[in-house]
Each structure stands twice: as structure tokens, then as C-alpha cells.
Design an enzyme around this catalytic site. Structure first.
Site, mmCIF file in Angstrom:
data_model
loop_
_atom_site.group_PDB
_atom_site.id
_atom_site.type_symbol
_atom_site.label_atom_id
_atom_site.label_comp_id
_atom_site.label_asym_id
_atom_site.label_seq_id
_atom_site.Cartn_x
_atom_site.Cartn_y
_atom_site.Cartn_z
ATOM 1 N N SER A 119 8.289 4.140 1.758
ATOM 2 C CA SER A 119 9.057 2.895 1.748
ATOM 3 C C SER A 119 10.522 3.247 1.948
ATOM 4 O O SER A 119 10.920 4.408 1.739
ATOM 5 C CB SER A 119 8.877 2.219 0.379
ATOM 6 O OG SER A 119 9.818 1.175 0.190
ATOM 7 N N TYR A 162 8.255 2.139 -8.872
ATOM 8 C CA TYR A 162 8.021 2.126 -7.421
ATOM 9 C C TYR A 162 8.955 3.114 -6.719
ATOM 10 O O TYR A 162 8.530 3.904 -5.878
ATOM 11 C CB TYR A 162 8.238 0.702 -6.907
ATOM 12 C CG TYR A 162 7.817 0.448 -5.481
ATOM 13 C CD1 TYR A 162 6.510 0.081 -5.176
ATOM 14 C CD2 TYR A 162 8.731 0.566 -4.431
ATOM 15 C CE1 TYR A 162 6.116 -0.172 -3.863
ATOM 16 C CE2 TYR A 162 8.347 0.318 -3.115
ATOM 17 C CZ TYR A 162 7.043 -0.052 -2.841
ATOM 18 O OH TYR A 162 6.665 -0.300 -1.535
HETATM 19 P P1 NAD Z 1 -0.891 -5.432 -0.050
HETATM 20 O O1 NAD Z 1 -0.818 -5.895 -1.453
HETATM 21 O O2 NAD Z 1 -1.052 -6.429 1.053
HETATM 22 O O3 NAD Z 1 -2.053 -4.345 0.120
HETATM 23 C C1 NAD Z 1 -2.253 -3.333 -0.818
HETATM 24 C C2 NAD Z 1 -3.619 -2.715 -0.593
HETATM 25 O O4 NAD Z 1 -3.836 -1.713 -1.611
HETATM 26 C C3 NAD Z 1 -4.758 -3.718 -0.749
HETATM 27 O O5 NAD Z 1 -5.785 -3.415 0.172
HETATM 28 C C4 NAD Z 1 -5.251 -3.477 -2.184
HETATM 29 O O6 NAD Z 1 -6.600 -3.849 -2.392
HETATM 30 C C5 NAD Z 1 -5.067 -1.973 -2.256
HETATM 31 N N1 NAD Z 1 -5.049 -1.455 -3.614
HETATM 32 C C6 NAD Z 1 -4.252 -1.814 -4.655
HETATM 33 N N2 NAD Z 1 -4.577 -1.113 -5.751
HETATM 34 C C7 NAD Z 1 -5.600 -0.287 -5.395
HETATM 35 C C8 NAD Z 1 -6.368 0.669 -6.101
HETATM 36 N N3 NAD Z 1 -6.164 0.936 -7.396
HETATM 37 N N4 NAD Z 1 -7.336 1.316 -5.423
HETATM 38 C C9 NAD Z 1 -7.599 1.048 -4.110
HETATM 39 N N5 NAD Z 1 -6.893 0.142 -3.413
HETATM 40 C C10 NAD Z 1 -5.904 -0.509 -4.047
HETATM 41 O O7 NAD Z 1 0.446 -4.569 0.161
HETATM 42 P P2 NAD Z 1 1.210 -4.031 1.458
HETATM 43 O O8 NAD Z 1 2.523 -4.684 1.491
HETATM 44 O O9 NAD Z 1 0.342 -4.061 2.652
HETATM 45 O O10 NAD Z 1 1.477 -2.522 0.992
HETATM 46 C C11 NAD Z 1 0.813 -1.408 1.543
HETATM 47 C C12 NAD Z 1 1.680 -0.178 1.323
HETATM 48 O O11 NAD Z 1 2.916 -0.323 2.021
HETATM 49 C C13 NAD Z 1 2.042 0.061 -0.148
HETATM 50 O O12 NAD Z 1 1.994 1.452 -0.432
HETATM 51 C C14 NAD Z 1 3.460 -0.442 -0.223
HETATM 52 O O13 NAD Z 1 4.191 0.176 -1.234
HETATM 53 C C15 NAD Z 1 3.976 -0.053 1.149
HETATM 54 N N6 NAD Z 1 5.172 -0.796 1.561
HETATM 55 C C16 NAD Z 1 5.131 -2.158 1.701
HETATM 56 C C17 NAD Z 1 6.293 -2.809 2.112
HETATM 57 C C18 NAD Z 1 6.339 -4.295 2.312
HETATM 58 O O14 NAD Z 1 7.425 -4.837 2.515
HETATM 59 N N7 NAD Z 1 5.202 -4.986 2.275
HETATM 60 C C19 NAD Z 1 7.458 -2.093 2.340
HETATM 61 C C20 NAD Z 1 7.457 -0.726 2.176
HETATM 62 C C21 NAD Z 1 6.300 -0.086 1.790
#
Ligand code: NAD
Length: 260
Positions: free
Chosen positions: A142, A155
Site C-alpha cells: 500500500s 495497517y
Molecule cells: P476487499 O475488502 O475488497 O478484499 C479483501 C479480500 O481479502 C476479500 O476477498 C476477503 O474475503 C479477503 N480476506 C479478508 N480476511 C481474510 C482472511 N482472514 N483469510 C482469507 N481471506 C481474507 O479489499 P481490497 O481493497 O480489495 O484490498 C485488497 C488488498 O489491497 C489488501 O491487502 C489491502 O490492504 C490492499 N490495498 C487496498 C487499497 C484500497 O484503496 N482499496 C489500497 C492499498 C492497498
């Protein structure tokens, strides 16, 4: 390009992970998908991947906070497909609070899912990659892997840790045909971020759309979200032969957030 290879994407039932899974499948990779959610919706997604891209897709319900389930998921993928060639560590959760109010169980869960799960997946998958002299490890960190914001202590600590883990694995595997890189997205409009926008709208009395614009423009010079598909395309590039000598890097895709 990835025909005959197998990709495992953690947390691929939603958001960024789902877009990465679809991008890798479009490139020809067989898939192990993973994550939580409604069973019927997950099965629809799995079957859709097979139908849309002519690949094989399996689903593991492994909980990324449980090391034994992670080891079993890697073993199951190797048994089913013969290898894990592309490993994308994407599963992640968020909690927002000042450190003095931060629940201990949320700290433990975020460190386990956003950081330690990548240690466990890589530890289990890298021996096979080294043996076959080919592997691509892509860790979804991130902007918060490079800079901090308040109220996100767990985080930010986990994502900074993930960037460090990425560099160490890259060094260790440098001459084994295995690369390890991090992708550092800024704001991407997914369910994880929608929750933060809703909370912000409630606190400030703004509409969801007003809170959305306020959230993104507070951090990013470019007042636009990246799309999950933008992140998927970068993951495909890092998995390609063109990226064979890129390792230990952190790729910002953040509308200028960390350029400031
Ligand atoms: P999201 O909530 O849409 O998806 C998260 C996924 O992780 C889902 O499929 C959920 O079921 C799974 N998950 C959660 N806990 C779990 C567990 N214990 N075991 C197995 N699966 C689990 O979130 P997202 O925004 O798509 O985030 C995905 C990644 O991208 C994360 O690591 C997040 O930190 C990172 N990220 C997101 C953003 C953003 O702006 N959305 C920015 C930077 C980084």
C-alpha cells in the site's frame, strides 16, 4: 503468456484480488482463488473464471490468519496443479482508531492477515519455485507501506513490514529465477475503502459522494481512484518475462500520493 502456469491469489473473492485473479486468468494462468464470502457467489466467480478464460480454477477457503490452513492451501494447490508459479499475497483488512483506542484483537488480526500470512505463503511456496527455477511473488502492500497516516497503526506497521519482507525474499531468491516485488496502491474503490467512506460521511454529515471526493483528494494530487483492473494489469506485468530482472521493488500506483 502464463499458459500452463498456476497462480494463487489470496483474498480474491472481492476487490483488488478478484481483479488480479481475472487479469492473470486472461493471461492464461490456472488459478487457486481464496477469500471469504457467500458460498454461491464464490462458486459463480470460480466457474465464471473457467468459462470466461478457458482455464482451471479451484477455491480454497483457508483463513489467512491461520498458519496451518495456509500451509494446507499451498499443498493443495501443488497437488491439484503441480506447482504454485505466481503467488499474489493480497488478503487484507483494515481498522481505523487512535492507538490508545485500538482494540488488541484488531492489531493481532491485521498483523496476522496483512503481514504474517505472506511469510507463511512464501515460506511454503518458495521451495517449489526455487526447484523449478521460476517464480513470481507479488505482495499487495500500500502507499501505507511507504508513508503513514494517523489512526492506522496496525495497517501501516503491517504494510511497512510487507515491503521489508519483499526485499529480503528478493535477495534470498535472486539467483533462483524467482522475483519478489510489492505493489503499493493509493486509493482503490473497493468494499474495504467503501466502509471508510461511509464512516467519514457519517462523522462529517457529508453524502457518500462528497466524502469519497474528500477522502481521495486529501492524500492524492490526482483526485481519482485507481481501479482494481489497474492493479491487475501491473500484477500481470510483474509476472511477465519482461519483468524478469525486477525484484525487491515497490511499485507505487497511487495518483502521486507518495511523490509529495
Ligand atoms: P476487499 O475488502 O475488497 O478484499 C479483501 C479480500 O481479502 C476479500 O476477498 C476477503 O474475503 C479477503 N480476506 C479478508 N480476511 C481474510 C482472511 N482472514 N483469510 C482469507 N481471506 C481474507 O479489499 P481490497 O481493497 O480489495 O484490498 C485488497 C488488498 O489491497 C489488501 O491487502 C489491502 O490492504 C490492499 N490495498 C487496498 C487499497 C484500497 O484503496 N482499496 C489500497 C492499498 C492497498
Amino acid at each position: 503468456m502464463l499458459k500452463g502456469k498456476t497462480a494463487l491469489v489470496t483474498g480474491s473473492t472481492s476487490g483488488i484480488g478478484l481483479a488480479i485473479a481475472r487479469a492473470l486468468a486472461k493471461d492464461g494462468a490456472n488459478l487457486m482463488i481464496n477469500g471469504f464470502g457467500d458460498k454461491a457467489a464464490i462458486e459463480k466467480e470460480r466457474a465464471g473464471l473457467e468459462k470466461d478464460f478457458g482455464i482451471k480454477a479451484r477455491y480454497s477457503a483457508a483463513d489467512m490468519s491461520k498458519p496451518a490452513e495456509i500451509a494446507a492451501m499451498i499443498a493443495e494447490t501443488e497437488k491439484e496443479f503441480g506447482s504454485v508459479d505466481v503467488l499474489v499475497n493480497n488478503a487484507g483488512i483494515q481498522h481505523v482508531a487512535n492507538i490508545e483506542d485500538f482494540p488488541i484483537d484488531r492489531w493481532d488480526a491485521i498483523i496476522a492477515i496483512n503481514l504474517s500470512s505472506s511469510f507463511h505463503t512464501i515460506r511454503a511456496a518458495i521451495p517449489g519455485m526455487k526447484k523449478r527455477k521460476w517464480g513470481r511473488i507479488i505482495n499487495i502492500a500500500s502507499a501505507h507501506g511507504l508513508v503513514a497516516s494517523g489512526q492506522k497503526v496496525a495497517y501501516v506497521a503491517a504494510k511497512h513490514g510487507l515491503v521489508g519482507l519483499t526485499k529480503t525474499v528478493a535477495i534470498e531468491a535472486a539467483n533462483d529465477g524467482v522475483t519478489c516485488n510489492a505493489i503499493c496502491p493509493g486509493w482503490v474503490l473497493t468494499p474495504l475503502v467503501a466502509k471508510q467512506i461511509e464512516a467519514r460521511a457519517q462523522q462529517s454529515g457529508q453524502t457518500f459522494d462528497q466524502a469519497k471526493v474528500a477522502l481521495v483528494s486529501e492524500k492524492q494530487p490526482m483526485h481519482e481512484f485507481s481501479s482494481p483492473e489497474n492493479i491487475g494489469a501491473l500484477a500481470v506485468f510483474l509476472a511477465s518475462d519482461a519483468a524478469a530482472s525486477i525484484t525487491g521493488s515497490s511499485y507505487s500506483i497511487d495518483g502521486g500520493w507518495t511523490a509529495q
